[in-house]
Design an enzyme around this catalytic site. Structure first.
Site, mmCIF file in Angstrom:
data_model
loop_
_atom_site.group_PDB
_atom_site.id
_atom_site.type_symbol
_atom_site.label_atom_id
_atom_site.label_comp_id
_atom_site.label_asym_id
_atom_site.label_seq_id
_atom_site.Cartn_x
_atom_site.Cartn_y
_atom_site.Cartn_z
ATOM 1 N N LYS A 101 -6.063 2.180 19.685
ATOM 2 C CA LYS A 101 -6.015 3.244 18.658
ATOM 3 C C LYS A 101 -7.391 3.895 18.500
ATOM 4 O O LYS A 101 -7.504 5.109 18.312
ATOM 5 C CB LYS A 101 -5.522 2.662 17.319
ATOM 6 C CG LYS A 101 -5.541 3.664 16.164
ATOM 7 C CD LYS A 101 -4.609 4.837 16.432
ATOM 8 C CE LYS A 101 -4.431 5.896 15.394
ATOM 9 N NZ LYS A 101 -5.347 6.272 14.431
ATOM 10 N N HIS A 103 -40.506 -3.254 37.679
ATOM 11 C CA HIS A 103 -39.098 -3.609 37.409
ATOM 12 C C HIS A 103 -38.275 -3.760 38.684
ATOM 13 O O HIS A 103 -37.085 -4.047 38.605
ATOM 14 C CB HIS A 103 -38.469 -2.569 36.483
ATOM 15 C CG HIS A 103 -39.063 -2.573 35.103
ATOM 16 N ND1 HIS A 103 -38.875 -3.614 34.222
ATOM 17 C CD2 HIS A 103 -39.874 -1.693 34.472
ATOM 18 C CE1 HIS A 103 -39.514 -3.351 33.093
ATOM 19 N NE2 HIS A 103 -40.145 -2.193 33.226
ATOM 20 N N ARG A 146 -39.798 3.134 37.250
ATOM 21 C CA ARG A 146 -39.710 1.851 36.535
ATOM 22 C C ARG A 146 -40.581 0.806 37.224
ATOM 23 O O ARG A 146 -41.245 -0.007 36.583
ATOM 24 C CB ARG A 146 -38.260 1.353 36.490
ATOM 25 C CG ARG A 146 -37.324 2.197 35.630
ATOM 26 C CD ARG A 146 -35.893 1.679 35.675
ATOM 27 N NE ARG A 146 -35.726 0.440 34.958
ATOM 28 C CZ ARG A 146 -35.203 -0.672 35.455
ATOM 29 N NH1 ARG A 146 -34.767 -0.683 36.707
ATOM 30 N NH2 ARG A 146 -35.098 -1.744 34.726
ATOM 31 N N ARG A 167 -19.756 17.226 15.804
ATOM 32 C CA ARG A 167 -19.415 17.159 14.375
ATOM 33 C C ARG A 167 -20.694 16.948 13.554
ATOM 34 O O ARG A 167 -20.839 17.518 12.471
ATOM 35 C CB ARG A 167 -18.430 16.014 14.100
ATOM 36 C CG ARG A 167 -17.043 16.268 14.650
ATOM 37 C CD ARG A 167 -16.027 15.311 14.037
ATOM 38 N NE ARG A 167 -14.739 15.427 14.704
ATOM 39 C CZ ARG A 167 -13.598 14.942 14.235
ATOM 40 N NH1 ARG A 167 -13.585 14.287 13.081
ATOM 41 N NH2 ARG A 167 -12.465 15.075 14.900
ATOM 42 N N ARG A 205 -0.839 -2.587 -5.501
ATOM 43 C CA ARG A 205 -1.646 -3.257 -6.522
ATOM 44 C C ARG A 205 -1.220 -2.839 -7.940
ATOM 45 O O ARG A 205 -1.073 -3.680 -8.815
ATOM 46 C CB ARG A 205 -3.121 -2.921 -6.309
ATOM 47 C CG ARG A 205 -3.941 -4.122 -5.919
ATOM 48 C CD ARG A 205 -5.413 -3.726 -5.832
ATOM 49 N NE ARG A 205 -6.104 -4.491 -4.797
ATOM 50 C CZ ARG A 205 -6.510 -5.745 -4.942
ATOM 51 N NH1 ARG A 205 -6.275 -6.409 -6.048
ATOM 52 N NH2 ARG A 205 -7.154 -6.354 -3.976
ATOM 53 N N GLU A 255 -8.925 12.065 20.680
ATOM 54 C CA GLU A 255 -8.538 13.116 19.711
ATOM 55 C C GLU A 255 -9.775 13.970 19.356
ATOM 56 O O GLU A 255 -9.708 15.201 19.346
ATOM 57 C CB GLU A 255 -7.968 12.412 18.478
ATOM 58 C CG GLU A 255 -7.620 13.282 17.295
ATOM 59 C CD GLU A 255 -7.161 12.422 16.089
ATOM 60 O OE1 GLU A 255 -6.211 11.642 16.230
ATOM 61 O OE2 GLU A 255 -7.785 12.527 15.014
ATOM 62 N N TYR A 256 -10.913 13.315 19.109
ATOM 63 C CA TYR A 256 -12.148 14.058 18.820
ATOM 64 C C TYR A 256 -12.479 14.996 19.984
ATOM 65 O O TYR A 256 -12.862 16.148 19.796
ATOM 66 C CB TYR A 256 -13.332 13.102 18.641
ATOM 67 C CG TYR A 256 -13.535 12.497 17.277
ATOM 68 C CD1 TYR A 256 -12.509 11.852 16.604
ATOM 69 C CD2 TYR A 256 -14.795 12.519 16.669
ATOM 70 C CE1 TYR A 256 -12.726 11.258 15.368
ATOM 71 C CE2 TYR A 256 -15.014 11.939 15.425
ATOM 72 C CZ TYR A 256 -13.974 11.298 14.780
ATOM 73 O OH TYR A 256 -14.195 10.709 13.559
ATOM 74 N N SER A 258 -0.378 6.065 14.746
ATOM 75 C CA SER A 258 -0.848 7.454 14.799
ATOM 76 C C SER A 258 0.295 8.433 14.571
ATOM 77 O O SER A 258 1.443 8.150 14.900
ATOM 78 C CB SER A 258 -1.476 7.754 16.158
ATOM 79 O OG SER A 258 -1.826 9.123 16.215
ATOM 80 N N HIS A 289 -7.797 6.219 21.293
ATOM 81 C CA HIS A 289 -6.928 7.371 20.982
ATOM 82 C C HIS A 289 -7.677 8.347 20.067
ATOM 83 O O HIS A 289 -7.696 9.557 20.308
ATOM 84 C CB HIS A 289 -5.639 6.883 20.303
ATOM 85 C CG HIS A 289 -4.865 7.962 19.596
ATOM 86 N ND1 HIS A 289 -5.242 8.455 18.362
ATOM 87 C CD2 HIS A 289 -3.772 8.671 19.964
ATOM 88 C CE1 HIS A 289 -4.407 9.408 18.002
ATOM 89 N NE2 HIS A 289 -3.501 9.557 18.957
ATOM 90 N N ASN A 290 -8.295 7.825 19.028
ATOM 91 C CA ASN A 290 -8.992 8.707 18.089
ATOM 92 C C ASN A 290 -10.198 9.371 18.741
ATOM 93 O O ASN A 290 -10.479 10.542 18.492
ATOM 94 C CB ASN A 290 -9.432 7.920 16.846
ATOM 95 C CG ASN A 290 -8.286 7.736 15.866
ATOM 96 O OD1 ASN A 290 -7.130 7.672 16.265
ATOM 97 N ND2 ASN A 290 -8.586 7.630 14.593
ATOM 98 N N GLY A 348 0.828 -1.215 0.000
ATOM 99 C CA GLY A 348 0.000 0.000 0.000
ATOM 100 C C GLY A 348 0.854 1.254 0.000
ATOM 101 O O GLY A 348 1.327 1.681 1.061
ATOM 102 N N LEU A 349 1.045 1.827 -1.179
ATOM 103 C CA LEU A 349 1.937 2.995 -1.269
ATOM 104 C C LEU A 349 1.179 4.320 -1.292
ATOM 105 O O LEU A 349 1.472 5.188 -2.110
ATOM 106 C CB LEU A 349 2.845 2.876 -2.492
ATOM 107 C CG LEU A 349 3.887 1.766 -2.451
ATOM 108 C CD1 LEU A 349 4.891 1.914 -3.579
ATOM 109 C CD2 LEU A 349 4.635 1.767 -1.121
ATOM 110 N N GLY A 393 1.967 4.678 3.892
ATOM 111 C CA GLY A 393 2.774 3.504 3.536
ATOM 112 C C GLY A 393 4.161 3.907 3.083
ATOM 113 O O GLY A 393 5.173 3.383 3.578
HETATM 114 C C1 6PG Z 1 -3.943 9.652 13.799
HETATM 115 C C2 6PG Z 1 -5.323 10.102 13.385
HETATM 116 C C3 6PG Z 1 -5.794 9.443 12.144
HETATM 117 C C4 6PG Z 1 -7.235 9.774 11.758
HETATM 118 C C5 6PG Z 1 -7.463 11.192 11.388
HETATM 119 C C6 6PG Z 1 -8.820 11.452 10.745
HETATM 120 O O1 6PG Z 1 -3.852 9.142 14.902
HETATM 121 O O2 6PG Z 1 -2.970 9.819 13.049
HETATM 122 O O3 6PG Z 1 -6.221 9.763 14.407
HETATM 123 O O4 6PG Z 1 -5.712 8.067 12.373
HETATM 124 O O5 6PG Z 1 -7.564 9.009 10.676
HETATM 125 O O6 6PG Z 1 -7.287 12.007 12.484
HETATM 126 O O7 6PG Z 1 -9.886 11.101 11.560
HETATM 127 P P1 6PG Z 1 -11.337 11.736 11.308
HETATM 128 O O8 6PG Z 1 -11.512 11.834 9.814
HETATM 129 O O9 6PG Z 1 -12.323 10.776 11.876
HETATM 130 O O10 6PG Z 1 -11.325 13.072 11.940
#
Ligand code: 6PG
Length: 489
Positions: free
Chosen positions: A190, A458, A452, A294, A35, A197-198, A130, A193-194, A11-12, A16
């Protein structure tokens, strides 16, 4: 270049390519496969030239080029493409060979693939990676899980290419990569983690909106505020890039950020985190609100119409601007603590549910550098779990408790001011509500249990009886004494 490559990468796309370059720069020999072979050729003649990187024009050539046990890392789109490549690879592999998926895969898929490949004698690793494109090139945070038998073989490459943080002597030697756990544990970490991040991103956005709408700060002033904040406990990659975003000018000299449409995209990892929390019964309210924020931002056309008819209060602020900016900083910090506290409770529940032996301090260390949520603050989380590996909630750790209690008044002031001025702060307020819920000895769930029992028999437990004894009352005189079964999901 060695006769046989240490690892093959499929996967380039940008992640990657950058991971391959990172591996080669650390002395590993890598086979690149894609591919369409022209992408490989272009890479070999371009960025990969003169480095220990060879190309393969077929799956057979890829497999033949690798030292044993073979290690093949997939950097392809999560979902079906991963299954498709596994299917192509397996007939050419031997027992003990290793397939690694470095994409943003949903952890149940990694659970399934680990098991399916184990039955064929092949080891599977689901690794969260990440740090975006720059991280992939210079040192990402890597969160591997799956078949632990494969860890000794991949450890040197993974820890070699990962970001490093300072050891006790201040030397950058500690890799932001360690074994996370069985099956899909790596991708689970992970995913969380995301989700975090949100939450971090949304909290920063709420702070921005308050300073812009209530205090009238310009982009340049916001740049200065975030630059100052980055020198405090908030020191982090996301605060740092936010600082730089406010300084970035569009062609006409205006701040570019103000010319960007206010509709957020999402690829689904935050949603998965929220759904998993609901499944496991964990109050992960801040990340949930960040995902919904979002969603509401995406309803742009509808919001434009609603804004014409649903009028809120006029902005009215008479306090001290500087003091309020500092209140916002403290509210952001306290809310961030709540978000991580909630995320770690999710880990603890997942560890129970899936029988994973998660090392919470090690996870904080993996996130300390390289990844999008990297921050100074994560060092404190590591310390908290080093002090007490069984810590039920980060809010009970002395450092975090003191920080939150110190911020409490500012936090209430910020949420109160936002509400009074009609500025939405879903994450700042969700965090405060969680804090208040968690510290409240008696919640109104007694009334809820009565309701309830009233309408559905209940049952309820009593304050004057031992836990686990259930009672039913015939509230109306019209119901019988028969209770419904008592179970909880
Ligand atoms: C990371 C990020 C990454 C993620 C983007 C986009 O750790 O490098 O979390 O994996 O794909 O941040 O995420 P969203 O499109 O859901 O904002």
């Amino acid at each position: 270049m060695k006769d046989k490559s240490d690892i093959g990468l499929v996967g380039l796309a940008v992640m990657g390519e950058n991971l391959i370059l990172n591996m080669a720069s650390k002395g590993f020999t890598v086979t690149a496969y894609n591919r369409s072979y022209d992408k490989v050729e272009r890479f070999l003649k371009g960025r990969a030239e003169g480095q220990s990187i060879r190309g393969a024009d077929s799956i057979e050539a890829l497999v033949d080029s690798l030292a044993s046990p073979r290690q093949i890392m997939l950097m392809v789109k999560a979902g079906q493409p991963v299954d498709d490549f596994i299917e192509l690879l397996v007939p050419h592999l031997d027992a003990g060979d290793i397939i690694i998926d470095g994409g943003n895969t949903h952890y149940p898929d990694s659970n399934r693939r680990t098991e399916q490949l184990h039955a064929k004698g092949i080891y599977y690793i689901g690794a969260g990676v990440s740090g975006g494109e720059e991280g992939a090139l210079k040192g990402p945070s890597i969160m591997p899980g799956g078949a632990v038998e494969a860890w000794p073989a991949v450890k040197a490459i993974f820890q070699g290419i990962s970001a490093k943080v300072a050891d006790d002597k201040g030397q950058l030697t500690v890799p932001c990569c360690d074994w996370v756990g069985d099956a899909g544990a790596g991708h689970f970490v992970k995913m969380v983690h995301n989700g975090i991040e949100y939450g971090d991103m949304q909290l920063i956005c709420e702070a921005y909106q308050l300073m812009k709408e209530v205090l009238g700060l310009s982009a340049d002033e916001l740049h200065d505020v975030f630059a100052t904040w980055n020198e405090t406990e908030l020191d982090s990659y996301l605060i740092e890039i936010t600082r730089d975003i406010f300084a970035y000018k569009d062609q006409d000299g205006s701040a570019l950020v103000e010319n960007i449409l206010d509709t957020a995209g999402q690829k689904g990892t935050g949603k998965w985190t929220g759904v998993t929390a609901l499944d496991l019964g964990v109050p992960l309210t801040l990340i949930g609100e960040a995902v919904f924020a979002r969603c509401i931002s995406a309803q742009k056309a509808e919001r434009v119409e609603a804004a014409k008819v649903l009028k809120g209060p006029a902005i009215h602020f008479t306090g001290d601007k500087k003091a309020f900016i500092d209140d916002i900083r403290k509210a952001l910090l306290a809310s961030k603590i709540v978000s991580y506290a909630q995320g770690y409770v999710l880990f603890q529940q997942a560890a129970k549910e899936f029988d994973w032996n998660l090392n919470y301090g090690a996870i904080a260390l993996m996130w300390r550098g390289g990844c999008i949520i990297r921050s100074a603050f994560l060092g404190k989380i590591k310390e908290a779990f080093d002090d007490n590996p069984e810590l039920p909630n980060l809010l009970l750790n002395p450092y975090f408790k003191d920080t939150v209690l110190d911020a409490q008044q500012s936090w209430r002031n910020v949420v109160g001011t936002a509400v009074a001025n009609g500025v939405p702060v879903p994450c700042l307020s969700a965090a405060l509500t969680y804090f208040d819920g968690y510290r409240t000895e008696r919640l109104p769930a007694n009334l809820l249990q009565a309701q309830r029992d009233f309408f559905g028999a209940h049952t309820y437990e009593r304050t004057d009886k031992p836990r686990g004894e259930f009672f039913h009352t015939n509230w109306t005189g019209r119901g019988g004494d028969t209770a419904s079964t008592t179970y909880n999901v």
